[in-house]
Design a protein around this motif. Structure first.
Motif, PDB file in Angstrom:
ATOM      1  N   ALA A   1       0.799  -1.220   0.000  1.00 52.74           N
ATOM      2  CA  ALA A   1       0.000   0.000   0.000  1.00 52.74           C
ATOM      3  C   ALA A   1       0.836   1.276   0.000  1.00 52.74           C
ATOM      4  CB  ALA A   1      -0.908  -0.001   1.225  1.00 52.74           C
ATOM      5  N   SER A   2       2.142   1.144   0.070  1.00 52.65           N
ATOM      6  CA  SER A   2       2.995   2.327   0.163  1.00 52.65           C
ATOM      7  C   SER A   2       4.290   2.082  -0.604  1.00 52.65           C
ATOM      8  CB  SER A   2       3.333   2.613   1.636  1.00 52.65           C
ATOM      9  OG  SER A   2       4.192   1.597   2.136  1.00 52.65           O
ATOM     10  N   PRO A   3       5.030   3.140  -0.893  1.00 52.80           N
ATOM     11  CA  PRO A   3       6.338   2.954  -1.537  1.00 52.80           C
ATOM     12  C   PRO A   3       7.279   2.083  -0.698  1.00 52.80           C
ATOM     13  CG  PRO A   3       5.652   5.246  -1.717  1.00 52.80           C
ATOM     14  CD  PRO A   3       4.666   4.567  -0.804  1.00 52.80           C
ATOM     15  N   THR A   4       7.185   2.174   0.612  1.00 56.27           N
ATOM     16  CA  THR A   4       8.066   1.376   1.465  1.00 56.27           C
ATOM     17  C   THR A   4       7.720  -0.098   1.390  1.00 56.27           C
ATOM     18  OG1 THR A   4       8.392   3.254   2.941  1.00 56.27           O
ATOM     19  CG2 THR A   4       8.969   1.098   3.796  1.00 56.27           C
ATOM     20  N   THR A   5       6.438  -0.446   1.466  1.00 62.52           N
ATOM     21  CA  THR A   5       6.085  -1.864   1.366  1.00 62.52           C
ATOM     22  C   THR A   5       6.380  -2.393  -0.037  1.00 62.52           C
ATOM     23  OG1 THR A   5       3.749  -1.285   1.018  1.00 62.52           O
ATOM     24  CG2 THR A   5       4.402  -1.960   3.251  1.00 62.52           C
ATOM     25  N   GLN A   6       6.287  -1.545  -1.060  1.00 58.46           N
ATOM     26  CA  GLN A   6       6.657  -1.953  -2.423  1.00 58.46           C
ATOM     27  C   GLN A   6       8.156  -2.254  -2.490  1.00 58.46           C
ATOM     28  OE1 GLN A   6       4.690  -2.567  -5.151  1.00 58.46           O
ATOM     29  NE2 GLN A   6       6.554  -3.262  -6.177  1.00 58.46           N
ATOM     30  N   ALA A   7       8.972  -1.399  -1.888  1.00 53.75           N
ATOM     31  CA  ALA A   7      10.424  -1.617  -1.877  1.00 53.75           C
ATOM     32  C   ALA A   7      10.772  -2.892  -1.107  1.00 53.75           C
ATOM     33  CB  ALA A   7      11.130  -0.413  -1.265  1.00 53.75           C
ATOM     34  N   MET A   8      10.064  -3.143  -0.028  1.00 49.41           N
ATOM     35  CA  MET A   8      10.303  -4.372   0.738  1.00 49.41           C
ATOM     36  C   MET A   8       9.944  -5.600  -0.101  1.00 49.41           C
ATOM     37  SD  MET A   8       9.016  -3.149   4.528  1.00 49.41           S
ATOM     38  CE  MET A   8       9.682  -4.531   5.482  1.00 49.41           C
ATOM     39  N   LEU A   9       8.805  -5.548  -0.776  1.00 54.62           N
ATOM     40  CA  LEU A   9       8.397  -6.650  -1.650  1.00 54.62           C
ATOM     41  C   LEU A   9       9.448  -6.898  -2.722  1.00 54.62           C
ATOM     42  CD1 LEU A   9       6.415  -8.728  -2.866  1.00 54.62           C
ATOM     43  CD2 LEU A   9       5.343  -6.804  -4.073  1.00 54.62           C
ATOM     44  N   GLU A  10       9.914  -5.854  -3.361  1.00 50.80           N
ATOM     45  CA  GLU A  10      10.909  -6.006  -4.426  1.00 50.80           C
ATOM     46  C   GLU A  10      12.187  -6.648  -3.909  1.00 50.80           C
ATOM     47  OE1 GLU A  10      11.214  -2.091  -6.140  1.00 50.80           O
ATOM     48  OE2 GLU A  10       9.172  -2.211  -6.941  1.00 50.80           O
ATOM     49  N   ALA A  11      12.623  -6.269  -2.719  1.00 47.99           N
ATOM     50  CA  ALA A  11      13.822  -6.869  -2.138  1.00 47.99           C
ATOM     51  C   ALA A  11      13.590  -8.341  -1.796  1.00 47.99           C
ATOM     52  CB  ALA A  11      14.267  -6.080  -0.909  1.00 47.99           C
ATOM     53  N   VAL A  12      12.419  -8.665  -1.259  1.00 47.72           N
ATOM     54  CA  VAL A  12      12.087 -10.064  -0.958  1.00 47.72           C
ATOM     55  C   VAL A  12      12.095 -10.882  -2.252  1.00 47.72           C
ATOM     56  CG1 VAL A  12      10.221 -11.611  -0.202  1.00 47.72           C
ATOM     57  CG2 VAL A  12      10.816  -9.602   1.174  1.00 47.72           C
ATOM     58  N   LEU A  13      11.506 -10.337  -3.307  1.00 48.97           N
ATOM     59  CA  LEU A  13      11.481 -11.038  -4.597  1.00 48.97           C
ATOM     60  C   LEU A  13      12.880 -11.259  -5.148  1.00 48.97           C
ATOM     61  CD1 LEU A  13       8.412  -9.326  -6.292  1.00 48.97           C
ATOM     62  CD2 LEU A  13       8.647 -11.756  -5.718  1.00 48.97           C
ATOM     63  N   GLU A  14      13.737 -10.258  -5.051  1.00 45.59           N
ATOM     64  CA  GLU A  14      15.118 -10.417  -5.523  1.00 45.59           C
ATOM     65  C   GLU A  14      15.806 -11.556  -4.785  1.00 45.59           C
ATOM     66  OE1 GLU A  14      17.251  -6.711  -5.300  1.00 45.59           O
ATOM     67  OE2 GLU A  14      15.740  -5.682  -6.509  1.00 45.59           O
ATOM     68  N   GLY A  15      15.622 -11.603  -3.473  1.00 49.08           N
ATOM     69  CA  GLY A  15      16.226 -12.685  -2.704  1.00 49.08           C
ATOM     70  C   GLY A  15      15.644 -14.040  -3.055  1.00 49.08           C
ATOM     71  N   ALA A  16      14.329 -14.097  -3.210  1.00 51.98           N
ATOM     72  CA  ALA A  16      13.663 -15.364  -3.524  1.00 51.98           C
ATOM     73  C   ALA A  16      14.087 -15.896  -4.887  1.00 51.98           C
ATOM     74  CB  ALA A  16      12.148 -15.184  -3.472  1.00 51.98           C
ATOM     75  N   ARG A  17      14.419 -15.000  -5.788  1.00 48.43           N
ATOM     76  CA  ARG A  17      14.779 -15.393  -7.153  1.00 48.43           C
ATOM     77  C   ARG A  17      16.288 -15.463  -7.376  1.00 48.43           C
ATOM     78  NH1 ARG A  17      10.097 -11.478  -9.549  1.00 48.43           N
ATOM     79  NH2 ARG A  17       8.403 -12.991  -9.411  1.00 48.43           N
TER      80      ARG A  17
ATOM     81  N   GLY B   1       9.396   3.391  10.131  1.00 48.09           N
ATOM     82  CA  GLY B   1       9.985   4.572   9.509  1.00 48.09           C
ATOM     83  C   GLY B   1      10.585   4.268   8.153  1.00 48.09           C
ATOM     84  N   GLU B   2      11.645   5.015   7.835  1.00 51.31           N
ATOM     85  CA  GLU B   2      12.308   4.889   6.533  1.00 51.31           C
ATOM     86  C   GLU B   2      13.013   3.541   6.393  1.00 51.31           C
ATOM     87  OE1 GLU B   2      12.273   7.149   3.962  1.00 51.31           O
ATOM     88  OE2 GLU B   2      10.802   8.242   5.179  1.00 51.31           O
ATOM     89  N   LEU B   3      13.006   3.010   5.184  1.00 50.73           N
ATOM     90  CA  LEU B   3      13.679   1.753   4.882  1.00 50.73           C
ATOM     91  C   LEU B   3      15.165   2.028   4.685  1.00 50.73           C
ATOM     92  CD1 LEU B   3      12.822  -1.209   4.360  1.00 50.73           C
ATOM     93  CD2 LEU B   3      12.753  -0.645   1.927  1.00 50.73           C
ATOM     94  N   THR B   4      16.010   1.324   5.424  1.00 45.83           N
ATOM     95  CA  THR B   4      17.455   1.503   5.322  1.00 45.83           C
ATOM     96  C   THR B   4      18.053   0.438   4.406  1.00 45.83           C
ATOM     97  OG1 THR B   4      17.979   0.036   7.167  1.00 45.83           O
ATOM     98  CG2 THR B   4      17.514   2.375   7.705  1.00 45.83           C
ATOM     99  N   ARG B   5      19.306   0.605   4.105  1.00 38.50           N
ATOM    100  CA  ARG B   5      20.010  -0.404   3.305  1.00 38.50           C
ATOM    101  C   ARG B   5      20.012  -1.751   4.044  1.00 38.50           C
ATOM    102  NH1 ARG B   5      25.213   0.203  -0.219  1.00 38.50           N
ATOM    103  NH2 ARG B   5      25.659  -1.999  -0.566  1.00 38.50           N
TER     104      ARG B   5
END
Length: 157
Positions: free
Chosen positions: A11-27, A127-131
């Motif tokens: 629902a937010s740019p942060t949860t989208q960024a988290m999803l993308e990182a999870v997908l990168e790891g899963a793949r 809060g903000e998503l860190t590296r």
């Protein structure tokens, strides 16, 4: 081939960024033999879950609770999947602006009620998503994909 199901409410740019990182790891190429299926929480179905060897759940923390969309997913799959998904490894990532404890507790309570096995502690970000948070999301995806491969192999023996 093993299947990792990722059910998310982005629902937010942060949860989208988290999803993308999870997908990168899963793949990642480091884990072979796993198909990654991604479903928005409002579109995920009981057949999706029944075909999975592991699941990653992603949600924002809304008013101290998991998103309504993820709750809807649980409401939809609970009874049709209760008996057949016991022992399913799962991972969880949650983002909140100030607090994630209620959302984590709620998801873990339902997952425990379904007999799922928490593969690793919940990844809760405020809060903000860190590296470091992005790296933790990547790792969550990779290790849960590996859990899917291990479970799929267990079922074939």
């Amino acid at each position: 081939m093993a299947r990792l199901l990722i059910v998310h409410h982005t629902a937010s740019p942060t949860t989208q960024a988290m999803l993308e990182a999870v997908l990168e790891g899963a793949r990642t190429d480091d884990v072979e033999g796993v198909e990654v299926l991604t479903r928005p929480a409002l579109g995920a179905t009981a057949p999706d879950l029944l075909a999975a060897d592991a699941v990653v759940l992603g949600t924002p923390a809304n008013i101290g609770y998991m998103s309504g969309a993820l709750k809807h997913f649980f409401d939809t799959v609970y009874y049709p999947c209760l008996a057949d998904t016991a022992g399913l490894p799962y991972g969880l990532y949650v983002h909140g602006n100030s607090d994630t404890a209620g959302a984590v507790r709620a998801v873990e309570s339902v997952a425990k009620g379904m007999g799922w096995r928490r593969h690793r502690p919940a990844l809760a970000v405020t809060g903000e998503l860190t590296r470091a948070d992005r790296e933790a999301c990547w790792e969550l995806g990779a290790v849960t994909a590996l859990a899917a491969v291990e479970r799929e192999g267990y079922h074939q023996e």
